[in-house]
Design a protein around this motif. Sequence first.
Motif, short mmCIF file in Angstrom:
data_model
loop_
_atom_site.label_atom_id
_atom_site.label_comp_id
_atom_site.label_asym_id
_atom_site.label_seq_id
_atom_site.Cartn_x
_atom_site.Cartn_y
_atom_site.Cartn_z
N ASP A 102 -12.52 -2.14 -8.96
CA ASP A 102 -11.18 -2.68 -8.93
C ASP A 102 -10.20 -1.76 -9.64
N GLU A 103 -9.03 -1.68 -9.06
CA GLU A 103 -8.00 -0.88 -9.71
C GLU A 103 -6.76 -1.76 -9.83
N TRP B 194 -4.44 -6.35 -7.96
CA TRP B 194 -5.69 -5.60 -8.08
C TRP B 194 -6.17 -5.24 -6.70
N LYS B 195 -6.73 -4.06 -6.62
CA LYS B 195 -7.15 -3.53 -5.33
C LYS B 195 -8.60 -3.08 -5.48
N ARG B 196 -9.40 -3.47 -4.50
CA ARG B 196 -10.81 -3.10 -4.57
C ARG B 196 -11.09 -1.92 -3.66
N ASP B 197 -11.71 -0.90 -4.20
CA ASP B 197 -12.08 0.23 -3.38
C ASP B 197 -13.20 -0.18 -2.43
N PRO B 198 -13.03 0.08 -1.11
CA PRO B 198 -14.02 -0.43 -0.16
C PRO B 198 -15.39 0.23 -0.33
N VAL B 199 -15.43 1.43 -0.88
CA VAL B 199 -16.71 2.11 -1.01
C VAL B 199 -17.36 1.81 -2.36
N THR B 200 -16.62 2.06 -3.41
CA THR B 200 -17.23 1.90 -4.74
C THR B 200 -17.22 0.45 -5.20
N ARG B 201 -16.43 -0.41 -4.55
CA ARG B 201 -16.25 -1.79 -4.95
C ARG B 201 -15.65 -1.91 -6.35
N LYS C 22 1.15 4.84 -2.22
CA LYS C 22 0.44 6.11 -2.07
C LYS C 22 1.37 7.20 -1.56
N ASP D 114 0.80 -1.22 0.00
CA ASP D 114 0.00 0.00 0.00
C ASP D 114 0.84 1.27 0.00
#
Lengths: 413, 464
Positions: free
Chosen positions: B342-343, B333-340, B312, B309
Amino acid sequence: MKDQDQMHQFKLLGRVCLFACAMWAGWNNSAQCAEHPISGRDGQQATLIQAGVVHIGDGTTLRPGMVLVVDGKVQAVAEKIESTTEMQVLTVAEITPGFIDAASSVGIAGGAGEVTSEVTPDFVVADALDFQDPNFARQIDSGITSIHVTPNTDNVIAGFAGLLKTGGTTPNWLQRETGLFLSMCNDPTGRNSSRSRPETLYVRQPTNRMGVVWILRSRLHAAQQTDTEPSSVSAVSTDQALSDLVQGKTKTYAVSRTAYDIETLYRIANEFSIRPVLVGGDEAYKVIDLLKRENSSLIFTSLSTRSTGTEQTELRWSSPTMLAKAEIPFALAGDELLNQARIAHRFGLEPTAALAAITSVPAKILGFENQIGKIAAGLDADLVAFRGDPLQVTSAIEWVMIDGQIYSNGKGQ
Amino acid sequence: MRTEFCRSQSRYLLSMVLACCTVGVCGSAALAQDLAIKAGKIITVSGPTLENGIIIIRDGRIAEVGADLEIPVDLRLLDATDKVVMPGIVDPHSSAALNQANERNAVVPFLSVVDGIDPMRPYFEESRRNGVTTAVVVPGNSTMIGGQASIVKTAGIYVDDMLLLRSAGLKLSLQPPSGSRMSHIARLRRELETAKRQLAEAAETPPVTPEPEKPAPEKPAPDQPPSSETGAVESSDSGTVQDPERTESAEGATETPADSNAAANQAVKDLLTGKTRAFIYCQNAADVGQAFRLMDDFKFNAVLVLGQDCYKAAGEIAKRNVPVILDPTLVYWKRDPVTRLDEKIVLTKLYQDAGVKFLFQSNDSDSRQSLGSSYFWFQAATAVRYGLSREEAIAALTLEPAKALGIDQYVGSIQAGRDADLVILTGDPLDVSTWVDQTLVNGKVVYERKTDWKLKLLLEAQPQ
């Protein structure tokens, strides 16, 4: 013969569906492309791709070559195709067919095993598929355009797998029910997590590997004894599904990794005259003669997932090379297909065979060689554009095309 | 090519006569490990890449590198004319050489990995097989003050024979093993404050001024005179493996608890007086800020070991000239906890775009998987796929980690005076089908593919 007829019916059905889809897509494009960025091709019906190398997928290449894509299908592949003003022209270094993962677990919602029964032949993975699962974007990003979503191996007779495209806004099924998955391995014995509490309702069989064989054999035997009317593959009752299986109407896949499991699998298969596609095959290199004799096809998953625990399979990095030498058709599957092909090449597999193992071979094993797995006229426009030699780790994927639609970074454009 | 070769051969005849005289005069025949490597390509890293070059190795060190060198007749010739030679890879951070990477006790600055390194660990065999010749062995990521790191060569039976630098730095972890981050940082600061105060108190009585630390080699460099007496004494701090220090550490084993406290503080004091650096494990981007605050408040140098992480904080890292070591999983891949949503995170690209130079580390795993990040070549090739130049990628495996750890005068490049730690490859280092053919450590062949039965078995294309 019967299962071939069945397959033929399905293929026909599939084609009709696809034709309908294509018609719909065409109308959709002309009518409302602005509202649908994923499927919209901005009125550009034809895309001409000029590539330094076209990997056809069956081992042949064009250097250089051109691919003409019209309405989601490859219309022509040649060394030279004249471009017209209506065509969108793309230039890439190298291009391959979209990759096909013949054994994937992507998108299954709510668990893929069933605790209350060890025989669930009427379970259908397609019914539990979550197409909104973000993992589909990851698959696209890594060049995978079709996936065979399979049930897990907790149940002895696990259920039906399904084959679909990774792209699109709604699931584009090539076949909702491709075949029935059996687990001729140790996995079903591990499903019983309550063995230490024998009073619980959830004490399930089998508890050892002999039990796996016993359940498989006894259920198949029982199905042979019952006389049932022929029915469709999507039979809803367990008995019906098992009956279809022993009557050879159902395509079967069986997960076996160790040599002894593979041997057992073929012994049972011969008892009931079923012709399973072998899935797993970690120790296939030990039973190459058997696989040749049985005319097997193999969905090889051991480069990405190495089984441990009770099975303790012995690893051979050269397994794909040995299978290729013995001319046993095998697909590399599981996860990270492209890296698997690269590493299989590193371990001695010819580059063309490595690419075929994630394109044309899985298409053939799954029975869809006339629709996916190659860059050829009439087949779906599922393509992966590379900035260099696809088998080099240093080569980046530029974009992925699924049914004519271009994706980059897993997203539609 | 061929005619040139013949010509040079006739020159050998001449030089042979000369060489015989030289040997006679010196009275010392060439050592067994002295050899010349005739290479198709030499990636020197520090200088230009040479096509058809020659490396002359004497006494475990590179004596000469060049395109048109004469090969002295007394030297064994290693023919690598169809191969590529590069410097041995430097693994800047690994705990896989230890049976247990972390302690239960949170503050153990007095521990040294030297006492825990097991040269028989599969890590070393794998390292040689994959061209890693230098390993920085560092305590694990979950002990607050985890002990002292050492730099070893990857070949040997006894750890003392493998040491390049005994005290390579002190491991700090900013990841609380459990509980609150506040208390974790507070306790770490308290330990550092204590050492700082003791140093200040000691400074009131005139101390023996310590020289600024220069890592001393196990053996004197050829262009340097053997360590002076004072050098040897000093080295007890800087951590050579010379005898005076070895004796000292043997005495250390019988310390009383009070002495052990002193030793505990000594390692922290060495950090605060600039004799060693810290390896700071940062689990996330916030930890990077904490690491910089510690470095500023207590004035020490550090190498940052970055969790996934931390990207950032890439912009902040770029502002400071601090070496960083990336997580071995470079792409994820990382999942945004709010929007769900993936990035896709490509660490090398994010750091590169921010202007941060980075190092790779091996995946700390005994059972190496067939695929991916266990392998340095794979990591470097992945970085190249996302925009790093090939030259930078190779340097990030060799010279850059050596520089970051202050051992670049010994390892990390192919040039005269450096240790003869070399990897002979079947082709381009980043090519998927390239294999390590031979690995040399201190001029000795420590790995040969043709005798590697394990690899042979794994790759044997005939079913048994």
